[in-house]
Scaffold this active site. Structure first.
Site, PDB file in Angstrom:
ATOM      1  N   ASP A  95      28.262  13.384  -2.053  1.00  0.00           N
ATOM      2  CA  ASP A  95      29.518  12.823  -2.563  1.00  0.00           C
ATOM      3  C   ASP A  95      29.544  12.903  -4.086  1.00  0.00           C
ATOM      4  O   ASP A  95      30.593  13.120  -4.705  1.00  0.00           O
ATOM      5  CB  ASP A  95      29.660  11.353  -2.136  1.00  0.00           C
ATOM      6  N   LYS A 101      26.955   4.555   5.380  1.00  0.00           N
ATOM      7  CA  LYS A 101      26.328   5.234   4.241  1.00  0.00           C
ATOM      8  C   LYS A 101      25.214   4.418   3.589  1.00  0.00           C
ATOM      9  O   LYS A 101      24.278   4.991   3.022  1.00  0.00           O
ATOM     10  CB  LYS A 101      27.386   5.580   3.189  1.00  0.00           C
TER      11      LYS A 101
END
Length: 505
Positions: A333, A296
Site C-alpha cells: 500500500d 491488515k
C-alpha cells in the site's frame, strides 16, 4: 473420462427463466461456449411454458450437448409447486425432448416405491441431489451413489457458513466417485471454483440470473478463474477480507496470470474469522494472499517474518507462504500511495491530511512522512489518531478544524463511500480546503468525495491508481516476473467503466 466428459464439459451452464422464449434464448447462448446445460424446468411460470420449451428443445436437437433436466419441487428448494407425480411427468417429457440426465432431489426419491426411480421412464442417467440452504451438514468421509435407487451420481449443495465448511466439501469431492460438490454462499465461492480440480464431476454457473447463493457467472468461471483448467499443480493465491465481493483483485491478478501463461489462480475469500482461513491454507494449497479490511493489522500476530517497513506501519497487505508453511508479511500500500500521488504533487514539503487511522491510513501516513511531507491525522478514534500521528512525527487535527485548515492534499483512508454505499461522502464540501483530494477507495472509480472535490475545482486522484500500483507490486513479489501492467490496467478500468454504465441506466 468423467461422467460428463473433460475440460469445459464439466462446467454446467444453468438456464433458468420464467418463459419458454427466454429459456430457449439462454440455452442457445450457453451452447455457443459450453456443452453441458442444466434446464431448470421448475423456474418456468406454468405447465404451458414447460410444454412450449420442451417442444422447442425436441425440435431443435442441439448437437453434441448434454442436458440435465431439473424440475425441483419447493420441498427440495426449487420453485415447482406440483406433486411428485407431476415432477416425474415433466422429467419424462424431458427425456422425450432429448435430455440424457435428470436431477432428482432426495425428498422425491424417498417418496417413490422402493425408493427407486428406475420404474419410471425419466432420462436414463440420474443425479440425486441433496440441498441444505442453511448450513453444511455433517458429512461422511466419502459419498458414492447408493447401490439401489437407480441413481448414477450424487450431488450435495450446502451453504458454507465458514471457509472450514467449504473445506469439508472439497475433502468429500476428493474422496468420492461420481460426486458433485456445490459449496453455496459467498464463503463457499473459492471452493466452488476449485471443486473440479478436487474431483467434483460438475461445477455450476448461471447463464443469466443466479439460481443459488454464491454462484459466479459462466464468463467468470471460464475466463476469469479458468476453473476447467485448474489442477493440483495450479498455484493458488487470494485476497482475504470482509466484505470481499466488491474486490477487483481477482480480475487484476488473474489477468496477469493469463497474459503471462502462468498456472495460477487468484480467489476472493470472505474471511470473518482469521483463524478459520489460516487453518484452511494447507487444504487449498495457498502460496500467498492479499490482506484487506479488517485484517491488515490483526494478521501481524500470525506472521513468523515481517519486513521492517510493514512492522513500522503496523499493517500488512500481502503475505507470502514460505516453503515450511510459515507466513511472511509485507506492505505494498505504501508504494501505491506514493505512485498515485507523486504524479500530481511534489510530496516533499507538502502538508497532507490523512482521514482515518486504520491499516490503509497507516501505510499512507508512513509513505508521505518518509517522502518528506508534513502529516496530519483526523480520525473518529482519537486514541488511534494520536498513536499514528506520534509514529510518523505528525499532528492530530480535530474534525471541527477541517472547516478552516488548508492542506496540499487530503486523503480518505476510510471505507466510507465504498460500493455499494457509494452515495455517501466521508467529508462535507465545507471540509475540503486543499489542492488535491485522493480517495483510497477504488470502487467506484469516482466516489462521492471525488465528485464533491471536482465541483469545487479541486484536483482529484482516484484510488484505482493506488489499487493498481499496490496490486501489481504484489503480483511481481509472488511470481518474480515483470507484470503485464498495460493488460492488467485495461482489464480493471474496463470493469469499472462497465459498472458505472450499468449503474447509470
Amino acid at each position: 473420462m468423467g461422467l460428463f466428459g473433460t475440460g469445459l464439459r464439466r462446467i454446467c451452464a444453468v438456464a433458468a427463466a420464467s418463459t419458454a422464449a427466454e429459456m430457449s434464448r439462454l440455452v442457445r447462448s450457453a451452447l455457443r461456449q459450453f456443452r453441458t446445460v442444466e434446464l431448470r424446468l421448475d423456474w418456468l411460470a406454468s405447465d404451458a411454458e414447460r410444454a412450449r420449451f420442451l417442444g422447442w428443445l425436441g425440435h431443435s436437437h442441439p448437437r453434441n450437448a448434454t442436458f440435465v433436466a431439473t424440475c425441483r419441487r419447493r420441498e427440495g428448494g426449487g420453485k415447482f409447486a406440483g406433486s411428485v407425480d407431476r415432477e416425474l411427468y415433466w422429467l419424462i417429457q424431458a427425456r422425450e425432448a432429448g435430455c440424457q440426465w435428470c436431477d432428482l432431489e432426495v425428498e422425491t426419491l424417498r417418496k417413490l416405491p422402493g425408493q427407486s426411480v428406475r420404474e419410471y421412464p425419466v432420462p436414463p442417467r440420474v443425479l440425486l441431489s441433496i440441498h441444505d440452504f442453511e448450513r453444511t451438514p455433517d458429512l461422511p468421509r466419502s459419498m458414492n451413489p447408493p447401490p439401489r435407487g437407480g441413481v448414477d451420481a450424487v450431488k450435495i449443495a450446502a451453504e458454507a457458513r465458514s471457509i472450514q465448511d467449504s473445506v469439508r466439501m472439497l475433502r468429500l469431492a476428493r474422496n468420492s466417485r461420481n460426486f458433485v460438490a456445490v459449496p453455496m454462499g459467498e464463503a463457499g465461492l473459492p471452493a466452488r471454483i476449485l471443486a473440479l480440480r478436487e474431483g467434483s464431476a460438475l461445477a455450476y454457473a448461471p447463464v443469466a440470473a443466479a439460481t443459488a447463493p454464491g454462484q459466479v457467472s459462466l464468463d467468470e468461471m471460464k475466463h476469469l478463474y479458468r476453473a476447467h483448467a485448474l489442477t493440483r499443480r495450479t498455484r493458488v493465491y487470494g485476497v482475504i477480507g470482509d466484505p470481499i465481493g466488491h474486490s477487483l483483485s481477482p480480475l487484476l491478478h488473474n489477468t496477469g496470470f493469463a497474459e503471462r501463461r502462468i498456472d495460477a489462480v487468484y480467489l476472493p475469500f470472505l474471511v470473518r474469522q482469521l483463524g478459520d482461513f489460516l487453518a484452511a491454507v494447507p487444504e487449498f494449497g495457498i502460496r500467498g494472499f492479499s490482506v484487506t479490511i479488517p485484517h491488515k493489522q490483526t494478521i501481524l500476530k500470525h506472521l513468523r517474518e515481517c519486513e521492517a517497513l510493514a512492522a513500522d506501519i503496523g499493517a500488512v497487505n500481502i503475505v507470502v507462504l514460505r516453503s515450511d508453511g510459515s507466513l511472511a508479511g509485507r506492505n505494498t500500500d505504501y508504494v501505491g500511495v506514493l505512485r498515485a500521488l507523486e504524479k500530481k504533487l511534489r510530496i516533499k514539503g507538502s502538508r497532507a491530511l490523512i482521514f482515518g487511522a486504520g491499516g490503509s491510513a497507516r501505510a499512507a501516513a508512513f509513505a508521505l512522512s518518509r517522502a518528506g511531507a508534513i502529516v496530519a491525522i483526523c480520525a473518529r478514534r482519537e486514541k488511534a489518531a494520536k498513536e499514528l500521528a506520534r509514529a510518523v512525527g505528525g499532528e492530530v487535527i480535530p474534525r471541527r478544524a477541517l472547516r478552516t485548515e488548508f492542506f496540499d492534499a487530503i486523503l480518505n483512508a476510510t471505507p466510507v463511500g465504498m460500493h455499494p454505499h457509494d452515495q455517501i461522502s466521508p467529508l462535507a464540501p465545507g471540509e475540503l480546503h486543499c489542492r488535491i483530494v485522493m480517495d483510497l477507495i477504488y470502487r467506484p472509480q469516482r466516489t462521492q468525495l471525488l465528485k464533491l472535490a471536482a465541483q469545487k475545482g479541486i484536483a482529484t486522484v482516484s484510488g484505482v491508481e493506488m489499487f493498481l500500483a499496490q496490486g501489481i507490486a504484489q503480483w511481481e513479489i509472488w511470481t518474480q516476473k515483470r507484470a503485464p501492467e498495460a493488460s492488467m490496467r485495461r482489464a480493471v478500468l474496463a470493469a469499472l467503466r462497465a459498472e458505472e454504465k450499468s449503474r447509470a441506466r
